[in-house]
Enzyme design. Structure first.
Site, PDB file in Angstrom:
ATOM      1  N   GLU A 104      69.786  40.896  -2.762  1.00  0.00           N
ATOM      2  CA  GLU A 104      69.039  39.758  -2.216  1.00  0.00           C
ATOM      3  C   GLU A 104      69.885  39.073  -1.156  1.00  0.00           C
ATOM      4  OE1 GLU A 104      66.404  38.100  -2.037  1.00  0.00           O
ATOM      5  OE2 GLU A 104      65.220  38.118  -3.868  1.00  0.00           O
ATOM      6  N   ASP A 105      69.231  38.454  -0.198  1.00  0.00           N
ATOM      7  CA  ASP A 105      69.968  37.643   0.772  1.00  0.00           C
ATOM      8  C   ASP A 105      70.358  36.304   0.160  1.00  0.00           C
ATOM      9  OD1 ASP A 105      67.307  36.883   0.596  1.00  0.00           O
ATOM     10  OD2 ASP A 105      67.011  36.609   2.743  1.00  0.00           O
ATOM     11  N   ASP A 108      67.195  31.153  -4.424  1.00  0.00           N
ATOM     12  CA  ASP A 108      66.924  29.726  -4.288  1.00  0.00           C
ATOM     13  C   ASP A 108      66.310  29.234  -5.608  1.00  0.00           C
ATOM     14  OD1 ASP A 108      66.362  27.245  -3.122  1.00  0.00           O
ATOM     15  OD2 ASP A 108      64.546  27.925  -2.147  1.00  0.00           O
ATOM     16  N   PHE A 157      68.737  24.526   3.817  1.00  0.00           N
ATOM     17  CA  PHE A 157      68.084  25.672   4.449  1.00  0.00           C
ATOM     18  C   PHE A 157      69.030  26.355   5.436  1.00  0.00           C
ATOM     19  CE2 PHE A 157      65.296  27.865   7.457  1.00  0.00           C
ATOM     20  CZ  PHE A 157      64.589  28.651   6.559  1.00  0.00           C
ATOM     21  N   ARG A 170      67.236  36.097  12.649  1.00  0.00           N
ATOM     22  CA  ARG A 170      67.849  37.097  11.768  1.00  0.00           C
ATOM     23  C   ARG A 170      69.051  37.778  12.423  1.00  0.00           C
ATOM     24  NH1 ARG A 170      64.340  37.715   7.463  1.00  0.00           N
ATOM     25  NH2 ARG A 170      62.118  37.741   7.909  1.00  0.00           N
TER      26      ARG A 170
HETATM   27  P1  5GP Z   1      63.352  32.137  -4.353  1.00  0.00           P
HETATM   28  O1  5GP Z   1      62.254  32.969  -4.961  1.00  0.00           O
HETATM   29  O2  5GP Z   1      64.690  32.314  -5.042  1.00  0.00           O
HETATM   30  O3  5GP Z   1      62.959  30.672  -4.279  1.00  0.00           O
HETATM   31  O4  5GP Z   1      63.498  32.532  -2.846  1.00  0.00           O
HETATM   32  C1  5GP Z   1      63.722  33.810  -2.451  1.00  0.00           C
HETATM   33  C2  5GP Z   1      63.472  34.027  -0.992  1.00  0.00           C
HETATM   34  O5  5GP Z   1      63.170  32.829  -0.269  1.00  0.00           O
HETATM   35  C3  5GP Z   1      64.721  34.586  -0.353  1.00  0.00           C
HETATM   36  O6  5GP Z   1      64.813  35.966  -0.522  1.00  0.00           O
HETATM   37  C4  5GP Z   1      64.512  34.171   1.102  1.00  0.00           C
HETATM   38  O7  5GP Z   1      63.685  35.111   1.750  1.00  0.00           O
HETATM   39  C5  5GP Z   1      63.777  32.841   1.003  1.00  0.00           C
HETATM   40  N1  5GP Z   1      64.749  31.719   1.103  1.00  0.00           N
HETATM   41  C6  5GP Z   1      65.222  30.940   0.113  1.00  0.00           C
HETATM   42  N2  5GP Z   1      66.096  30.029   0.578  1.00  0.00           N
HETATM   43  C7  5GP Z   1      66.182  30.249   1.916  1.00  0.00           C
HETATM   44  C8  5GP Z   1      66.971  29.650   2.963  1.00  0.00           C
HETATM   45  O8  5GP Z   1      67.771  28.723   2.794  1.00  0.00           O
HETATM   46  N3  5GP Z   1      66.800  30.198   4.207  1.00  0.00           N
HETATM   47  C9  5GP Z   1      65.935  31.218   4.467  1.00  0.00           C
HETATM   48  N4  5GP Z   1      65.870  31.646   5.733  1.00  0.00           N
HETATM   49  N5  5GP Z   1      65.196  31.813   3.504  1.00  0.00           N
HETATM   50  C10 5GP Z   1      65.332  31.336   2.242  1.00  0.00           C
END
Ligand code: 5GP
Length: 180
Positions: A104-105, A108, A157, A170
């Protein structure tokens, strides 16, 4: 490093490419240490954001027999999570009895990670672990913390190194944070 602006939002430098490279190395060593000799792990890159981290991590792990596959979800619009997870591209590789390392990148809320883990566990893999470049521990709402983490960061963010704002940014080699 200078500030950058996308869609009227200003971002300031946050993590340099050198610091990223250092953590990619460390995480790769941790993953390698946990792979049993002779196994062929499957690295599973969560598109789109993880593609650059996955490319660097997969090579840095240097495991001779390893596979990579790709899966796609979408839960973000603009700078916040929609809370709903849409599977856009599914997995067609057999993972029964195998070690799967999700790449995963960023984690959150953890909703995407938790959803994916549950789906994978239905297929009886030997082990599922998650490697994420960035983890926002204060935002975690679902599931477990990732096993391999590049950086723990506050709930802000982020863009760059694969992470986007509505499809842009990106290709920034360094990571930037939204200016408050
Ligand atoms: P989660 O399901 O954990 O809330 O979020 C997962 C996805 O939300 C990540 O894989 C990413 O694509 C996006 N995301 C969450 N936080 C950020 C952030 O700070 N910046 C960006 N660009 N994408 C985020």
């Amino acid at each position: 490093m200078a500030e950058v602006t996308y869609n009227g939002l200003t971002f300031e430098p946050y993590i340099t490419r050198d610091a990223i490279a250092e953590q990619v190395k460390r995480v790769a060593a941790e993953i390698r240490r946990d792979i049993d000799p002779g196994e062929i792990p499957l690295f599973l890159c969560v598109l789109n954001g993880a593609y650059i981290f996955a490319a660097d991590l997969f090579r840095e792990c240097g495991i001779q027999n390893a596979e990579i596959a790709f899966i796609r979800f979408k839960s973000y619009e603009g700078t916040s999570s929609t809370g709903k997870i849409n599977e856009v591209m599914g997995l067609d590789t057999d993972i029964k009895g195998r070690t799967v390392i999700i790449i995963e990148d960023i984690v959150d809320t953890g909703l995407t990670a938790d959803h994916l883990r549950r789906k994978l566990l239905e297929q009886q893999p030997k082990r599922v672990a998650m490697a994420t470049l960035l983890f926002k521990p204060d935002s975690l709402k679902a599931g477990e913390a990732p096993e391999y983490v590049g950086f723990n960061i506050p709930s802000k963010f982020i863009i760059g190194y694969g992470l986007d704002l509505d499809g842009l940014a990106r290709n920034l080699p360094d990571i930037y944070v939204l200016k408050s």
